[in-house]
Design a protein around this motif. Structure first.
Motif, PDB file in Angstrom:
ATOM      1  N   LYS A 165      21.877  34.804  24.862  1.00  0.00           N
ATOM      2  CA  LYS A 165      21.869  36.053  25.638  1.00  0.00           C
ATOM      3  C   LYS A 165      23.218  36.322  26.301  1.00  0.00           C
ATOM      4  O   LYS A 165      23.417  37.398  26.878  1.00  0.00           O
ATOM      5  CB  LYS A 165      20.781  35.988  26.711  1.00  0.00           C
ATOM      6  CG  LYS A 165      19.372  35.807  26.146  1.00  0.00           C
ATOM      7  CD  LYS A 165      18.373  35.558  27.267  1.00  0.00           C
ATOM      8  CE  LYS A 165      16.986  35.250  26.715  1.00  0.00           C
ATOM      9  NZ  LYS A 165      16.026  34.885  27.792  1.00  0.00           N
ATOM     10  N   ALA A 166      24.112  35.357  26.250  1.00  0.00           N
ATOM     11  CA  ALA A 166      25.402  35.509  26.940  1.00  0.00           C
ATOM     12  C   ALA A 166      26.229  36.616  26.302  1.00  0.00           C
ATOM     13  O   ALA A 166      26.241  36.790  25.079  1.00  0.00           O
ATOM     14  CB  ALA A 166      26.167  34.194  26.903  1.00  0.00           C
ATOM     15  N   ARG A 167      26.929  37.366  27.143  1.00  0.00           N
ATOM     16  CA  ARG A 167      27.838  38.416  26.657  1.00  0.00           C
ATOM     17  C   ARG A 167      29.270  37.980  26.958  1.00  0.00           C
ATOM     18  O   ARG A 167      29.604  37.702  28.112  1.00  0.00           O
ATOM     19  CB  ARG A 167      27.533  39.753  27.340  1.00  0.00           C
ATOM     20  CG  ARG A 167      26.194  40.345  26.929  1.00  0.00           C
ATOM     21  CD  ARG A 167      25.909  41.654  27.635  1.00  0.00           C
ATOM     22  NE  ARG A 167      24.708  42.287  27.118  1.00  0.00           N
ATOM     23  CZ  ARG A 167      24.694  43.144  26.100  1.00  0.00           C
ATOM     24  NH1 ARG A 167      25.829  43.477  25.502  1.00  0.00           N
ATOM     25  NH2 ARG A 167      23.562  43.682  25.685  1.00  0.00           N
ATOM     26  N   LEU A 168      30.087  37.948  25.927  1.00  0.00           N
ATOM     27  CA  LEU A 168      31.446  37.434  26.066  1.00  0.00           C
ATOM     28  C   LEU A 168      32.446  38.435  25.507  1.00  0.00           C
ATOM     29  O   LEU A 168      32.170  39.112  24.500  1.00  0.00           O
ATOM     30  CB  LEU A 168      31.593  36.107  25.311  1.00  0.00           C
ATOM     31  CG  LEU A 168      30.684  34.957  25.770  1.00  0.00           C
ATOM     32  CD1 LEU A 168      30.730  33.827  24.751  1.00  0.00           C
ATOM     33  CD2 LEU A 168      31.126  34.458  27.139  1.00  0.00           C
TER      34      LEU A 168
ATOM     35  N   LEU B 136      25.889  33.082  17.897  1.00  0.00           N
ATOM     36  CA  LEU B 136      26.429  33.011  19.259  1.00  0.00           C
ATOM     37  C   LEU B 136      27.584  33.984  19.470  1.00  0.00           C
ATOM     38  O   LEU B 136      27.794  34.474  20.570  1.00  0.00           O
ATOM     39  CB  LEU B 136      26.895  31.588  19.569  1.00  0.00           C
ATOM     40  CG  LEU B 136      25.828  30.548  19.898  1.00  0.00           C
ATOM     41  CD1 LEU B 136      26.459  29.168  20.036  1.00  0.00           C
ATOM     42  CD2 LEU B 136      25.079  30.921  21.183  1.00  0.00           C
ATOM     43  N   PHE B 137      28.340  34.264  18.422  1.00  0.00           N
ATOM     44  CA  PHE B 137      29.559  35.076  18.552  1.00  0.00           C
ATOM     45  C   PHE B 137      29.541  36.198  17.503  1.00  0.00           C
ATOM     46  O   PHE B 137      30.372  36.232  16.578  1.00  0.00           O
ATOM     47  CB  PHE B 137      30.795  34.188  18.366  1.00  0.00           C
ATOM     48  CG  PHE B 137      30.702  32.886  19.122  1.00  0.00           C
ATOM     49  CD1 PHE B 137      30.702  32.858  20.515  1.00  0.00           C
ATOM     50  CD2 PHE B 137      30.572  31.679  18.444  1.00  0.00           C
ATOM     51  CE1 PHE B 137      30.586  31.663  21.204  1.00  0.00           C
ATOM     52  CE2 PHE B 137      30.465  30.481  19.124  1.00  0.00           C
ATOM     53  CZ  PHE B 137      30.467  30.468  20.513  1.00  0.00           C
ATOM     54  N   PRO B 138      28.616  37.139  17.627  1.00  0.00           N
ATOM     55  CA  PRO B 138      28.430  38.142  16.571  1.00  0.00           C
ATOM     56  C   PRO B 138      29.616  39.075  16.380  1.00  0.00           C
ATOM     57  O   PRO B 138      29.960  39.425  15.245  1.00  0.00           O
ATOM     58  CB  PRO B 138      27.186  38.905  17.035  1.00  0.00           C
ATOM     59  CG  PRO B 138      27.121  38.680  18.512  1.00  0.00           C
ATOM     60  CD  PRO B 138      27.655  37.304  18.731  1.00  0.00           C
TER      61      PRO B 138
ATOM     62  N   SER C 124      19.637  40.076  12.639  1.00  0.00           N
ATOM     63  CA  SER C 124      19.641  40.919  13.836  1.00  0.00           C
ATOM     64  C   SER C 124      20.641  40.411  14.867  1.00  0.00           C
ATOM     65  O   SER C 124      21.390  41.199  15.469  1.00  0.00           O
ATOM     66  CB  SER C 124      18.233  40.948  14.441  1.00  0.00           C
ATOM     67  OG  SER C 124      18.223  41.662  15.647  1.00  0.00           O
ATOM     68  N   LEU C 125      20.689  39.088  15.064  1.00  0.00           N
ATOM     69  CA  LEU C 125      21.603  38.511  16.052  1.00  0.00           C
ATOM     70  C   LEU C 125      23.061  38.767  15.676  1.00  0.00           C
ATOM     71  O   LEU C 125      23.882  39.117  16.537  1.00  0.00           O
ATOM     72  CB  LEU C 125      21.359  37.006  16.177  1.00  0.00           C
ATOM     73  CG  LEU C 125      20.116  36.576  16.962  1.00  0.00           C
ATOM     74  CD1 LEU C 125      19.849  35.091  16.756  1.00  0.00           C
ATOM     75  CD2 LEU C 125      20.288  36.880  18.450  1.00  0.00           C
ATOM     76  N   VAL C 126      23.398  38.591  14.400  1.00  0.00           N
ATOM     77  CA  VAL C 126      24.797  38.722  13.983  1.00  0.00           C
ATOM     78  C   VAL C 126      25.229  40.182  13.930  1.00  0.00           C
ATOM     79  O   VAL C 126      26.405  40.498  14.146  1.00  0.00           O
ATOM     80  CB  VAL C 126      25.022  38.026  12.626  1.00  0.00           C
ATOM     81  CG1 VAL C 126      26.475  38.166  12.170  1.00  0.00           C
ATOM     82  CG2 VAL C 126      24.660  36.542  12.721  1.00  0.00           C
ATOM     83  N   MET C 127      24.286  41.078  13.675  1.00  0.00           N
ATOM     84  CA  MET C 127      24.646  42.498  13.543  1.00  0.00           C
ATOM     85  C   MET C 127      24.582  43.255  14.869  1.00  0.00           C
ATOM     86  O   MET C 127      24.990  44.410  14.940  1.00  0.00           O
ATOM     87  CB  MET C 127      23.727  43.166  12.521  1.00  0.00           C
ATOM     88  CG  MET C 127      23.924  42.659  11.104  1.00  0.00           C
ATOM     89  SD  MET C 127      23.048  43.634   9.867  1.00  0.00           S
ATOM     90  CE  MET C 127      24.023  45.138   9.844  1.00  0.00           C
ATOM     91  N   THR C 128      24.068  42.616  15.919  1.00  0.00           N
ATOM     92  CA  THR C 128      23.955  43.294  17.217  1.00  0.00           C
ATOM     93  C   THR C 128      25.148  42.951  18.099  1.00  0.00           C
ATOM     94  O   THR C 128      25.349  41.779  18.448  1.00  0.00           O
ATOM     95  CB  THR C 128      22.662  42.864  17.935  1.00  0.00           C
ATOM     96  OG1 THR C 128      21.545  43.150  17.097  1.00  0.00           O
ATOM     97  CG2 THR C 128      22.515  43.601  19.257  1.00  0.00           C
ATOM     98  N   PRO C 129      25.973  43.915  18.474  1.00  0.00           N
ATOM     99  CA  PRO C 129      27.133  43.633  19.346  1.00  0.00           C
ATOM    100  C   PRO C 129      26.670  43.036  20.674  1.00  0.00           C
ATOM    101  O   PRO C 129      25.625  43.404  21.208  1.00  0.00           O
ATOM    102  CB  PRO C 129      27.769  45.011  19.550  1.00  0.00           C
ATOM    103  CG  PRO C 129      27.267  45.848  18.418  1.00  0.00           C
ATOM    104  CD  PRO C 129      25.894  45.341  18.102  1.00  0.00           C
ATOM    105  N   ARG C 130      27.450  42.105  21.193  1.00  0.00           N
ATOM    106  CA  ARG C 130      27.081  41.472  22.454  1.00  0.00           C
ATOM    107  C   ARG C 130      28.306  41.321  23.350  1.00  0.00           C
ATOM    108  O   ARG C 130      28.526  40.276  23.968  1.00  0.00           O
ATOM    109  CB  ARG C 130      26.408  40.133  22.181  1.00  0.00           C
ATOM    110  CG  ARG C 130      25.373  39.782  23.232  1.00  0.00           C
ATOM    111  CD  ARG C 130      24.289  38.827  22.814  1.00  0.00           C
ATOM    112  NE  ARG C 130      24.815  37.575  22.304  1.00  0.00           N
ATOM    113  CZ  ARG C 130      24.581  37.124  21.075  1.00  0.00           C
ATOM    114  NH1 ARG C 130      23.851  37.827  20.241  1.00  0.00           N
ATOM    115  NH2 ARG C 130      25.075  35.972  20.674  1.00  0.00           N
ATOM    116  N   LEU C 131      29.105  42.382  23.424  1.00  0.00           N
ATOM    117  CA  LEU C 131      30.236  42.394  24.345  1.00  0.00           C
ATOM    118  C   LEU C 131      29.736  42.678  25.759  1.00  0.00           C
ATOM    119  O   LEU C 131      28.641  43.218  25.942  1.00  0.00           O
ATOM    120  CB  LEU C 131      31.235  43.469  23.928  1.00  0.00           C
ATOM    121  CG  LEU C 131      31.953  43.249  22.584  1.00  0.00           C
ATOM    122  CD1 LEU C 131      32.751  44.496  22.223  1.00  0.00           C
ATOM    123  CD2 LEU C 131      32.858  42.038  22.658  1.00  0.00           C
ATOM    124  N   PRO C 132      30.512  42.325  26.788  1.00  0.00           N
ATOM    125  CA  PRO C 132      30.110  42.658  28.161  1.00  0.00           C
ATOM    126  C   PRO C 132      29.981  44.163  28.345  1.00  0.00           C
ATOM    127  O   PRO C 132      30.464  44.954  27.533  1.00  0.00           O
ATOM    128  CB  PRO C 132      31.251  42.090  29.009  1.00  0.00           C
ATOM    129  CG  PRO C 132      31.935  41.094  28.139  1.00  0.00           C
ATOM    130  CD  PRO C 132      31.773  41.583  26.737  1.00  0.00           C
TER     131      PRO C 132
END
Length: 517
Positions: free
Chosen positions: A205-208, A271-273, A504-512
């Motif tokens: 769930k972390a956003r980096l 972890l790093f999509p 889904s995890l790799v294709m979903t952006p997870r930037l802050p």
């Protein structure tokens, strides 16, 4: 008995085996062998129960155990089964008894210690697959290094010290980088949420920021790429395979190399999509280079162990290709290919060990015409060769075909949008299939159908064909290869949910928030 309890028994049964070996007299190696085989068979049967009980439609972890371990650090003993690991745990347990049976007569020195190492590495491999806490994952990941280091160093060939040091340096370097990245991840999670946790589900769930993701992906990726291994981080593998005893080679090719591809699938890419999406072109190129370069190296080898070792680099390149396709069929093909390669490579290394016990040579030029000299051996060897080549109806075909199908399915829309690299990579990867046929059929042609010859063979003392134990081992492997090739639907149902979650995890952006870089 609950599934959670069964999974704990599967995990800790090898450690119980180590303790039981302490009670076996050193003067009775047969008892040590029998005890180890019995424990491995029991572990496989328990794993089979978990496989049957695994519900492919149920979300989340199954057979889960979560207990506080180091509470102040947020570390838990958390294990469980999901679509990512169920087939790989099954593969590990399936190969366990075959590894022990295959080493029955080959190991005569320090027998108790050897089987203690087999138990320990089995414990570490299963633990790595089922760990759902990053700290626990890292502990098991590092534990694997110890027994393999000792297996090669004590029971290996003439250059075993060189091979063990090289193996240790490569893997330790990658592990140190992963440890640093792991600590930073947990610290980042604490900074943003105020929670200290090593649970993989929490860290996902972390956003980096993108630059941080890129650095951490490089750290995790190097560790996993060394283990796969991907070119140019592959040079430790041939030395380790050549110098390792047959059991070590079987464990290395059958399961240990899958730790790298599993690491990418379970941790590295999800972890790093955003970093994964950015560097997918580079990763695709490295994957296809591994496919083609590994095949070309296998084509020019004269050491029969090196042929199979380099072929592993090529075959696992297809796994990476399938994972990077981000197509469900390609992702599932990657998992099937991991299992298939484990079965086929294990079988080929066992067969190399069987002929080495008889002839004490690994030079391809020393052999020829084995189809006449030892026909039963030759039939099994040809079947496994064709499975390695990817003959339809075998598991090798299913895994590679699905991985390539995923690569082409992903590449074609990108080509139409003006991005030609993915399609070039997919087309080039097909050449690996052709090269695979070339090096394996060259191997088989010389080995089985050349002029009849083999070290220590003569009319007075003919080369002995397979005995009952060896036939049983290879028959079990061949049945598994055809079962996975002909009936892949059930295993693919087990992995479908995980493949969708991974995509889904790799294709979903997870930037802050705000997309900070």
């Amino acid at each position: 008995m609950s599934d959670a309890l069964i999974l704990n028994l599967v995990l800790f049964l090898p450690l119980a085996g180590v303790l039981a070996l302490l009670l076996v007299p050193a003067s009775n190696p047969g008892a040590a062998r029998s005890l180890t085989l019995a424990a491995m068979v029991l572990q496989f049967l328990l794993t089979a129960v978990l496989y049957v009980h695994f519900d492919s439609a149920a979300p989340g972890l199954q057979a889960e155990t979560r207990l506080p371990w180091i509470a102040g650090w947020g570390v838990n003993y958390q294990i469980g089964l999901d679509g990512y690991n169920i087939l790989l745990v099954m593969l590990t347990a399936f190969l366990g008894p075959l590894v022990v049976a295959g080493s029955w007569t080959a190991i005569t020195k320090d027998v108790k210690l050897f089987y203690a190492m087999v138990f320990l590495i089995q414990f570490a491999m299963v633990g790595t697959f089922v760990a759902q806490d990053l700290f626990l994952f890292y502990v098991f990941w590092e534990t694997m290094l110890i027994p393999m280091f000792l297996m090669i160093g004590i029971w290996g060939g003439e250059r075993r010290i060189y091979a063990t040091i090289k193996f240790f340096l490569y893997t330790a370097f990658g592990s140190i980088l992963m440890l640093a990245a792991l600590i930073y991840l947990v610290w980042s999670l604490y900074k943003t949420t105020g929670t200290v946790s090593f649970a993989i589900a929490d860290i996902l769930k972390a956003r980096l920021p993108l630059d941080v993701q890129t650095t951490l992906l490089a750290a995790f990726g190097l560790s996993f790429a060394i283990k796969v291994p991907m070119v140019p981080l592959h040079t430790w593998l041939p030395d380790a395979h050549v110098e390792a005893p047959t059991t070590g080679s079987v464990i290395l090719a059958g399961v240990l190399l899958k730790m790298g591809t599993y690491g990418f699938m379970k941790l590295g890419f999800p972890l790093f999509p955003d970093a994964t999406q950015l560097y997918t072109p580079l990763l695709l190129v490295l994957s296809v280079v591994s496919i083609v370069y590994g095949a070309c190296l296998a084509l020019v080898q004269n050491d029969i162990k090196k042929i199979i070792a380099y072929s592993s680099i090529s075959h696992l390149g297809y796994v990476m290709l399938g994972l990077l396709s981000l197509e469900i069929v390609g992702i599932q093909g990657a998992v099937i290919q991991m299992v298939s390669h484990g079965l086929v490579a294990a079988g080929l290394f066992l067969m190399v060990g069987m002929i080495y016990e008889r002839c004490h040579s690994r030079e391809l030029a020393a052999y020829g015409g084995l189809a006449k000299l030892i026909p039963v051996y030759s039939v099994f060897f040809l079947i496994l060769t064709l499975a390695s080549v990817g003959l339809p109806t075998t598991s090798g075909f299913t895994g590679e075909f699905l991985a390539l199908l995923g690569a082409f399915t992903s590449a074609w829309p990108q080509y139409q949008a003006g991005h030609s690299l993915p399609l070039v990579v997919a087309v080039t990867a097909v050449s690996g299939v052709v090269l695979g046929a070339l090096y394996m059929l060259r191997f088989a042609l010389t080995f089985l159908y050349g002029p009849a010859q083999a070290p220590h063979h003569s009319e007075a003392h003919p080369l002995a064909d397979l005995n009952g134990r060896e036939k049983t081992i290879l028959a079990i492997l061949v049945v598994a290869v055809f079962a996975l090739g002909l009936f892949p639907d059930e295993p693919m149902r087990k992995t479908e949910g995980a493949a969708k979650a991974y995509r889904s995890l790799v294709m979903t952006p997870r930037l802050p928030a705000g997309g900070a870089q």
